[in-house]
Design a protein around this motif. Structure first.
Motif, PDB file in Angstrom:
ATOM      1  N   THR A  12       0.835  -1.194   0.000  1.00 33.90           N
ATOM      2  CA  THR A  12       0.000   0.000   0.000  1.00 33.90           C
ATOM      3  C   THR A  12       0.869   1.242   0.000  1.00 33.90           C
ATOM      4  N   ILE A  13       0.484   2.237  -0.783  1.00 35.72           N
ATOM      5  CA  ILE A  13       1.177   3.521  -0.788  1.00 35.72           C
ATOM      6  C   ILE A  13       0.323   4.488   0.022  1.00 35.72           C
ATOM      7  N   THR A  14       0.939   5.135   1.002  1.00 32.89           N
ATOM      8  CA  THR A  14       0.210   6.067   1.863  1.00 32.89           C
ATOM      9  C   THR A  14      -0.069   7.368   1.123  1.00 32.89           C
ATOM     10  N   ALA A  15      -0.861   8.240   1.747  1.00 28.63           N
ATOM     11  CA  ALA A  15      -1.171   9.546   1.169  1.00 28.63           C
ATOM     12  C   ALA A  15       0.091  10.387   0.987  1.00 28.63           C
ATOM     13  N   ARG A  16       1.107  10.105   1.778  1.00 25.29           N
ATOM     14  CA  ARG A  16       2.385  10.832   1.662  1.00 25.29           C
ATOM     15  C   ARG A  16       3.331  10.179   0.647  1.00 25.29           C
ATOM     16  N   GLN A  18       4.456   7.027   0.712  1.00 22.62           N
ATOM     17  CA  GLN A  18       5.370   6.088   1.344  1.00 22.62           C
ATOM     18  C   GLN A  18       4.806   4.676   1.298  1.00 22.62           C
ATOM     19  N   THR A  19       5.716   3.706   1.315  1.00 22.11           N
ATOM     20  CA  THR A  19       5.306   2.305   1.369  1.00 22.11           C
ATOM     21  C   THR A  19       6.357   1.517   2.129  1.00 22.11           C
ATOM     22  N   THR A  20       6.010   0.333   2.540  1.00 22.33           N
ATOM     23  CA  THR A  20       6.950  -0.585   3.161  1.00 22.33           C
ATOM     24  C   THR A  20       7.285  -1.651   2.134  1.00 22.33           C
TER      25      THR A  20
END
Length: 106
Positions: A12-16, A18-20
């Motif tokens: 998942t890509i965050t709103a900022r 970023q991803t893990t």
């Protein structure tokens, strides 16, 4: 690209933005912590690779490759002859040799 996918993992890509990097991908890359490089290809695929630390290059490799290049140019390096391969087969006999197996301490 000639490589074929071996598995697929969702992230998942965050709103900022970023991803893990999923655990399976980190294990495949051999990276738990550190830097990775993303390379965008013209066909839309992205290649993820461990970032190579160029300052940590083995100095012996370059010297060895130069030595090997000179020997090849002199004709000192020749292809294996079938007679040598036959001798090796005779020495091994029916022994099962796994070239991927780790070496023992012996």
């Amino acid at each position: 690209m000639g490589a074929k996918p071996t598995f697929s993992v969702d992230a998942t890509i965050t709103a900022r933005g970023q991803t893990t990097v999923p655990s399976a991908i980190r294990k495949m890359l051999g990276v738990e912590q550190g830097h990775i490089t993303f390379t965008g290809m013209s066909d839309g695929t992205v290649i993820i690779e461990p970032k190579v630390d160029k300052s940590h290059v083995d100095p012996a490799i370059g010297a060895f490759l130069q030595f090997l290049e000179k020997d090849i140019a002199k004709g000192n390096v020749v292809p294996l002859q079938q007679t040598l391969l036959d001798e090796l087969d005779d020495l091994l006999g029916d022994a099962d040799v796994d070239m991927d197996a780790p070496l023992s301490d012996d």
